[in-house]
Write a protein that holds these residues in place. Structure first.
Motif, PDB file in Angstrom:
ATOM      1  N   HIS A 113       0.837  -1.201   0.000  1.00  4.44           N
ATOM      2  CA  HIS A 113       0.000   0.000   0.000  1.00  4.44           C
ATOM      3  C   HIS A 113       0.871   1.250   0.000  1.00  4.44           C
ATOM      4  CE1 HIS A 113      -3.571  -2.358   1.176  1.00  4.44           C
ATOM      5  NE2 HIS A 113      -2.695  -3.053   1.905  1.00  4.44           N
ATOM      6  N   THR A 114       0.454   2.258  -0.737  1.00  2.22           N
ATOM      7  CA  THR A 114       1.054   3.571  -0.528  1.00  2.22           C
ATOM      8  C   THR A 114       0.369   4.124   0.717  1.00  2.22           C
ATOM      9  OG1 THR A 114      -0.569   4.641  -1.977  1.00  2.22           O
ATOM     10  CG2 THR A 114       1.522   4.020  -2.971  1.00  2.22           C
ATOM     11  N   VAL A 115       1.135   4.826   1.543  1.00  2.00           N
ATOM     12  CA  VAL A 115       0.586   5.306   2.806  1.00  2.00           C
ATOM     13  C   VAL A 115       1.009   6.742   3.059  1.00  2.00           C
ATOM     14  CG1 VAL A 115       0.443   3.031   3.901  1.00  2.00           C
ATOM     15  CG2 VAL A 115       2.551   4.342   4.107  1.00  2.00           C
ATOM     16  N   SER A 116       0.271   7.378   3.950  1.00  4.02           N
ATOM     17  CA  SER A 116       0.679   8.699   4.415  1.00  4.02           C
ATOM     18  C   SER A 116       1.494   8.501   5.683  1.00  4.02           C
ATOM     19  CB  SER A 116      -0.552   9.569   4.693  1.00  4.02           C
ATOM     20  OG  SER A 116      -1.323   8.984   5.718  1.00  4.02           O
ATOM     21  N   GLY A 117       2.179   9.515   6.102  1.00  5.27           N
ATOM     22  CA  GLY A 117       2.957   9.417   7.323  1.00  5.27           C
ATOM     23  C   GLY A 117       4.445   9.372   7.027  1.00  5.27           C
ATOM     24  N   SER A 118       5.186   8.699   7.882  1.00 10.77           N
ATOM     25  CA  SER A 118       6.643   8.719   7.774  1.00 10.77           C
ATOM     26  C   SER A 118       7.180   7.854   6.644  1.00 10.77           C
ATOM     27  CB  SER A 118       7.268   8.291   9.097  1.00 10.77           C
ATOM     28  OG  SER A 118       6.882   6.967   9.405  1.00 10.77           O
ATOM     29  N   ALA A 119       6.423   6.887   6.160  1.00  6.66           N
ATOM     30  CA  ALA A 119       6.877   6.018   5.070  1.00  6.66           C
ATOM     31  C   ALA A 119       6.066   6.304   3.815  1.00  6.66           C
ATOM     32  CB  ALA A 119       6.727   4.560   5.466  1.00  6.66           C
ATOM     33  N   ASP A 120       6.577   5.833   2.689  1.00  3.34           N
ATOM     34  CA  ASP A 120       5.849   5.958   1.426  1.00  3.34           C
ATOM     35  C   ASP A 120       5.012   4.721   1.130  1.00  3.34           C
ATOM     36  OD1 ASP A 120       6.965   8.510   0.704  1.00  3.34           O
ATOM     37  OD2 ASP A 120       8.848   7.463   0.300  1.00  3.34           O
ATOM     38  N   TYR A 121       5.515   3.554   1.576  1.00  2.00           N
ATOM     39  CA  TYR A 121       4.845   2.292   1.318  1.00  2.00           C
ATOM     40  C   TYR A 121       4.836   1.440   2.585  1.00  2.00           C
ATOM     41  CZ  TYR A 121       5.144   3.335  -3.631  1.00  2.00           C
ATOM     42  OH  TYR A 121       5.000   3.943  -4.848  1.00  2.00           O
ATOM     43  N   LEU A 122       3.785   0.655   2.728  1.00  2.00           N
ATOM     44  CA  LEU A 122       3.710  -0.353   3.762  1.00  2.00           C
ATOM     45  C   LEU A 122       3.476  -1.682   3.062  1.00  2.00           C
ATOM     46  CD1 LEU A 122       3.653  -1.125   6.770  1.00  2.00           C
ATOM     47  CD2 LEU A 122       1.185  -0.758   6.713  1.00  2.00           C
ATOM     48  N   LEU A 123       4.403  -2.620   3.266  1.00  2.00           N
ATOM     49  CA  LEU A 123       4.338  -3.926   2.633  1.00  2.00           C
ATOM     50  C   LEU A 123       4.100  -4.992   3.691  1.00  2.00           C
ATOM     51  CD1 LEU A 123       7.582  -3.669   0.448  1.00  2.00           C
ATOM     52  CD2 LEU A 123       5.306  -2.783  -0.086  1.00  2.00           C
ATOM     53  N   GLU A 124       3.311  -5.981   3.354  1.00  2.00           N
ATOM     54  CA  GLU A 124       3.194  -7.168   4.181  1.00  2.00           C
ATOM     55  C   GLU A 124       3.951  -8.272   3.455  1.00  2.00           C
ATOM     56  OE1 GLU A 124      -0.039 -10.264   6.169  1.00  2.00           O
ATOM     57  OE2 GLU A 124      -0.772  -8.610   4.945  1.00  2.00           O
ATOM     58  N   VAL A 125       4.916  -8.830   4.139  1.00  2.00           N
ATOM     59  CA  VAL A 125       5.828  -9.806   3.543  1.00  2.00           C
ATOM     60  C   VAL A 125       5.743 -11.105   4.322  1.00  2.00           C
ATOM     61  CG1 VAL A 125       8.281 -10.311   3.144  1.00  2.00           C
ATOM     62  CG2 VAL A 125       7.390  -8.004   2.716  1.00  2.00           C
ATOM     63  N   VAL A 126       5.769 -12.222   3.611  1.00  2.00           N
ATOM     64  CA  VAL A 126       5.865 -13.526   4.264  1.00  2.00           C
ATOM     65  C   VAL A 126       7.202 -14.147   3.904  1.00  2.00           C
ATOM     66  CG1 VAL A 126       3.393 -13.958   4.412  1.00  2.00           C
ATOM     67  CG2 VAL A 126       4.631 -14.674   2.365  1.00  2.00           C
ATOM     68  N   ALA A 127       7.762 -14.905   4.846  1.00  2.00           N
ATOM     69  CA  ALA A 127       9.051 -15.546   4.619  1.00  2.00           C
ATOM     70  C   ALA A 127       9.130 -16.832   5.426  1.00  2.00           C
ATOM     71  CB  ALA A 127      10.190 -14.611   5.032  1.00  2.00           C
ATOM     72  N   GLU A 128      10.039 -17.698   4.983  1.00  2.00           N
ATOM     73  CA  GLU A 128      10.261 -18.950   5.710  1.00  2.00           C
ATOM     74  C   GLU A 128      10.926 -18.670   7.048  1.00  2.00           C
ATOM     75  OE1 GLU A 128      12.579 -21.615   3.314  1.00  2.00           O
ATOM     76  OE2 GLU A 128      11.325 -21.242   1.554  1.00  2.00           O
ATOM     77  N   ASP A 129      11.943 -17.806   7.029  1.00  2.00           N
ATOM     78  CA  ASP A 129      12.753 -17.531   8.213  1.00  2.00           C
ATOM     79  C   ASP A 129      13.542 -16.246   7.975  1.00  2.00           C
ATOM     80  OD1 ASP A 129      14.810 -18.267   6.421  1.00  2.00           O
ATOM     81  OD2 ASP A 129      14.884 -20.302   7.212  1.00  2.00           O
ATOM     82  N   LEU A 130      14.426 -15.901   8.893  1.00  5.75           N
ATOM     83  CA  LEU A 130      15.212 -14.667   8.775  1.00  5.75           C
ATOM     84  C   LEU A 130      16.112 -14.674   7.542  1.00  5.75           C
ATOM     85  CD1 LEU A 130      16.250 -13.776  12.425  1.00  5.75           C
ATOM     86  CD2 LEU A 130      14.899 -12.385  10.847  1.00  5.75           C
TER      87      LEU A 130
END
Length: 153
Positions: free
Chosen positions: A98-115
């Motif tokens: 998503h593009t967002v307002s505030g301190s960031a330009d984008y907010l992403l939701e990410v999934v991963a197996e591990d670090l």
């Protein structure tokens, strides 16, 4: 497109169980199957219903890590924005963006197996010349996910 009360009932039922047959939906909204099917097809054709897919258990399929990533770009030129958004669309691990307002330009939701898996994605994003800053927020526990939309009947 106008969505009436019967359409909203159909949508609410489908959000609860997208595998119901047309006959079952028709019965629940007090329609005969033919008019119900016409409504369903119209809702699909008009883009109100955008698709059907199963909700998968992220842990079971090996994607137990969820990270919310805030991304800041160096600038907001059309080239930077388009380049970043095109790159994100190609990243399978990014499940929402998503593009967002505030301190960031984008907010992403990410999934991963591990670090290690997540680190690969971060390095991929860092190679994008328009990215200025990446901030990661690791989800500790899912409290509420993939809830149906709060349709007003």
């Amino acid at each position: 497109m106008k969505v009436d009360e019967i359409d909203l009932k159909i949508l609410k039922i489908l959000q609860q169980d997208g595998r119901l047959s047309n006959a079952e939906i028709a019965e629940r909204v007090a329609l005969s199957p033919s008019p119900c099917l016409r409504r369903l097809r119209r809702l699909e054709t008009e883009g109100v219903i955008q698709g059907y897919r199963p909700q998968l258990n992220r842990q079971v399929v090996g994607l137990g890590m969820t990270v919310f990533v805030q991304v800041k770009l160096h600038d907001h030129s059309a080239e930077s924005v388009t380049g970043f958004e095109d790159a994100v669309r190609e990243m399978d691990a990014v499940v929402n963006a998503h593009t967002v307002s505030g301190s960031a330009d984008y907010l992403l939701e990410v999934v991963a197996e591990d670090l290690i898996d997540y680190d690969r994605l971060v390095k991929q994003m860092q190679r994008l010349n328009m990215v200025r800053e990446i901030e990661s927020n690791f989800a500790l526990q899912a409290v509420k996910t993939e809830a149906p939309l709060p349709l007003k009947l």
